[in-house]
Design a protein around this motif. Structure first.
Motif, short mmCIF file in Angstrom:
data_model
loop_
_atom_site.label_atom_id
_atom_site.label_comp_id
_atom_site.label_asym_id
_atom_site.label_seq_id
_atom_site.Cartn_x
_atom_site.Cartn_y
_atom_site.Cartn_z
N GLY A 105 0.66 -1.34 0.74
CA GLY A 105 0.04 0.04 -0.14
C GLY A 105 0.91 1.27 -0.31
N ALA A 106 1.94 0.90 0.64
CA ALA A 106 2.85 1.93 1.06
C ALA A 106 3.15 2.83 -0.03
CB ALA A 106 4.15 2.38 2.12
N PHE A 133 -4.53 7.47 7.05
CA PHE A 133 -3.40 6.34 7.17
C PHE A 133 -2.59 6.12 5.87
CE2 PHE A 133 -0.39 3.01 7.29
CZ PHE A 133 -0.24 3.03 8.55
N HIS A 134 -1.53 6.92 5.32
CA HIS A 134 -0.96 6.54 3.65
C HIS A 134 -0.19 5.32 3.54
CE1 HIS A 134 -4.43 9.17 2.47
NE2 HIS A 134 -3.89 9.68 3.01
N GLU A 185 -8.62 8.79 1.89
CA GLU A 185 -9.22 7.33 2.27
C GLU A 185 -10.86 7.67 2.34
OE1 GLU A 185 -6.84 7.40 5.85
OE2 GLU A 185 -7.20 5.48 5.55
N ASP A 218 -7.52 6.70 -1.93
CA ASP A 218 -6.31 5.29 -1.43
C ASP A 218 -7.36 4.41 -0.98
OD1 ASP A 218 -4.84 3.44 0.65
OD2 ASP A 218 -3.69 5.26 1.69
N GLN A 221 -7.31 -0.28 1.87
CA GLN A 221 -7.36 -1.12 2.92
C GLN A 221 -9.24 -0.93 2.37
OE1 GLN A 221 -9.07 -0.45 7.65
NE2 GLN A 221 -6.48 0.08 6.87
N LYS A 247 -3.75 -4.15 0.24
CA LYS A 247 -3.97 -5.22 1.15
C LYS A 247 -4.95 -6.16 0.56
CE LYS A 247 -3.94 -2.86 5.49
NZ LYS A 247 -4.26 -1.15 5.52
C1 LIG Z 1 -2.41 -0.38 5.07
C2 LIG Z 1 -2.74 1.37 4.61
C3 LIG Z 1 -1.49 1.90 3.81
C4 LIG Z 1 -0.44 1.32 3.98
O1 LIG Z 1 -0.67 -0.11 3.48
P1 LIG Z 1 1.19 -0.81 3.23
O2 LIG Z 1 0.86 -2.29 2.81
O3 LIG Z 1 1.41 -1.61 4.66
O4 LIG Z 1 2.19 -0.64 2.91
C5 LIG Z 1 -1.81 2.92 2.82
N1 LIG Z 1 -2.94 2.90 3.33
C6 LIG Z 1 -4.42 2.72 3.88
C7 LIG Z 1 -5.69 3.25 3.36
C8 LIG Z 1 -4.33 1.55 4.43
O5 LIG Z 1 -5.10 1.02 5.66
#
Ligand SMILES: *Cc1c(COP(=O)(O)O)cnc(C)c1O
Length: 405
Positions: A105-106, A133-134, A185, A218, A221, A247
């Motif tokens: 995700g990152a 959270f990103h 998000e 984003d 999740q 994810k």
């Molecule tokens: C988990 C998450 C991330 C980060 O994903 P990773 O695979 O851990 O790098 C980024 N954005 C959101 C909304 C998340 O829930």
């Protein structure tokens, strides 16, 4: 290895970057997990949002196994069939776009940040939101609107402006002639299951159109059916310019993806961005199996139906127990905000065989697999109720009833 040996190896040899729960798991199937002593658990937070198909979905296992036996890896300067098929499928089910594949995700968000900067030709500011959270890499971390993740890692990357979520005036006030994108998000997962208002999202889309800004959603999740639609933006009647996924996309195999609107996607050309492992054959084949299983097994309809059922039960708990402040979410992404610390509740659930999560200190997070059954929901809520009952000072609350009416 015995349990204690596992703990000891972690203690001696693995950096302590995670808050650990002392359970060693060895097997999973659907919404169930088994620990090293063969105790069964009901998993209502599978893989931190990775397990939308539950554990070890047979279609995903056989797709990965099949690909492993043929060709495990081929670098991105050649062509392979699984990536071609996966991209076609993702674009078909989302919006006219092109994909960039990575592993997390990152990384997908890093790609989006880099894309925005290239697109901006000198405009570089990205507006993000409080409690977002990103991800943990420096770019994604700079975009994240929570100090607790950033402390001690400065200086962060420049060019991010964090404003209040669901506040369109704050967004307007933050826009300058250097602005290039708005990143959010639609439901803040790590921030406490905060749902974006529909009006707010429509207004963001309008601002982006008027000011030639990119709307970056984003969905790391919320993606792959979590909210009852394949992608959460589909609940809002808008189309983003960029969507990031990870994810649940690979059902546990590491894959991330950025989808960029087709007419601007060629902003990045050969040599500008890359990922060695990105969209490799095994993970692509697995992700393809995920998308097909979601369609074939009608998991979106199940997520909607089971989501409604779960919320009905949780709302009933809210009426009954003072300890619950609010129940919120969408589809099978549920947050139960408490008037008290959530982690003791999570621990007590665990002892009774139910795995859930607590985020943002006071918000219990339930995100069962999309193929969860009514019976499993009943069982989970019964366990949760028994614990919330103990935690509530008073059982029934007549004042609250009146207030609600
Ligand atoms: C988990 C998450 C991330 C980060 O994903 P990773 O695979 O851990 O790098 C980024 N954005 C959101 C909304 C998340 O829930």
């Amino acid at each position: 290895m015995k349990k204690e040996e596992v703990f000891n190896s972690y203690k001696e040899n693995i950096m302590p970057t995670y808050t650990k729960i002392p359970l060693v798991f060895v097997k999973g199937k659907g919404s169930r997990l088994w620990d090293i002593h063969n105790n069964a658990y009901l998993d209502f937070f599978p893989g931190w949002g990775v397990g939308n198909l539950g554990h070890c979905h047979p279609k995903v296992m056989s797709a990965a196994r099949d690909q492993i036996s043929k060709l495990i890896f081929i670098p991105n300067n050649y062509y392979h069939i699984p990536q071609a098929k996966l991209a076609k499928e993702l674009v078909y089910w989302s919006f006219p776009s092109k994909a960039f594949f990575c592993n997390s995700g990152a990384e997908a968000n890093e790609a989006a940040i880099k894309f925005a900067r290239k697109f901006g030709k000198g405009r570089y500011e990205i507006i993000t939101f409080e409690n977002s959270f990103h991800g943990r890499t420096l770019g994604a971390l700079s975009a994240t609107g929570q100090k607790k993740y950033q402390d001690g890692f400065g200086p962060l990357l420049e060019g991010f402006k964090t404003v209040k979520f669901n506040d369109i005036r704050a967004v307007n006030d933050a826009i300058t002639d250097k602005s290039v994108a708005i990143m959010l998000e639609l439901i803040q997962g790590e921030g406490g299951i905060n749902v974006a208002d529909k009006d707010f999202v429509l207004a963001l889309r309008k601002i982006c159109d008027e000011k030639n800004l990119l709307l970056i959603v984003d969905e790391v999740q919320t993606g792959i059916g979590r909210t009852g639609k394949l992608f959460c933006y589909q609940n809002y009647g808008i189309t983003p310019d960029i969507m990031t996924l990870a994810k649940a996309l690979g059902a546990g195999l590491p894959i991330g993806c950025m989808l960029v609107k087709k007419d601007i996607a060629d902003t990045l050309t050969a040599g500008m961005h890359a990922s060695t492992f990105g969209g490799g054959p095994v993970v692509s084949k697995a992700a393809l199996a995920v998308l097909r299983a979601v369609k074939k097994e009608k998991l979106l309809a199940n997520a909607q139906k089971m989501g409604e059922y779960l919320f009905l039960l949780l709302k009933a708990l809210e009426d009954r127990y003072d300890v619950i402040k609010e129940v919120r979410g969408m589809g099978l992404m549920a947050g139960v905000e408490l008037n008290t610390e959530g982690s003791p509740i999570v621990e007590k659930c665990l002892v009774k065989g139910l795995l859930i999560n607590c985020t943002h200190e006071r918000v219990l997070r339930l995100m069962p697999a999309l193929n969860v059954t009514k019976k499993e929901i009943d069982k989970a809520v019964t366990i949760l109720e028994s614990i919330l009952g103990e935690a509530s000072q008073r059982g029934h609350s007549p004042e609250r009833r009146v207030k609600n009416e």
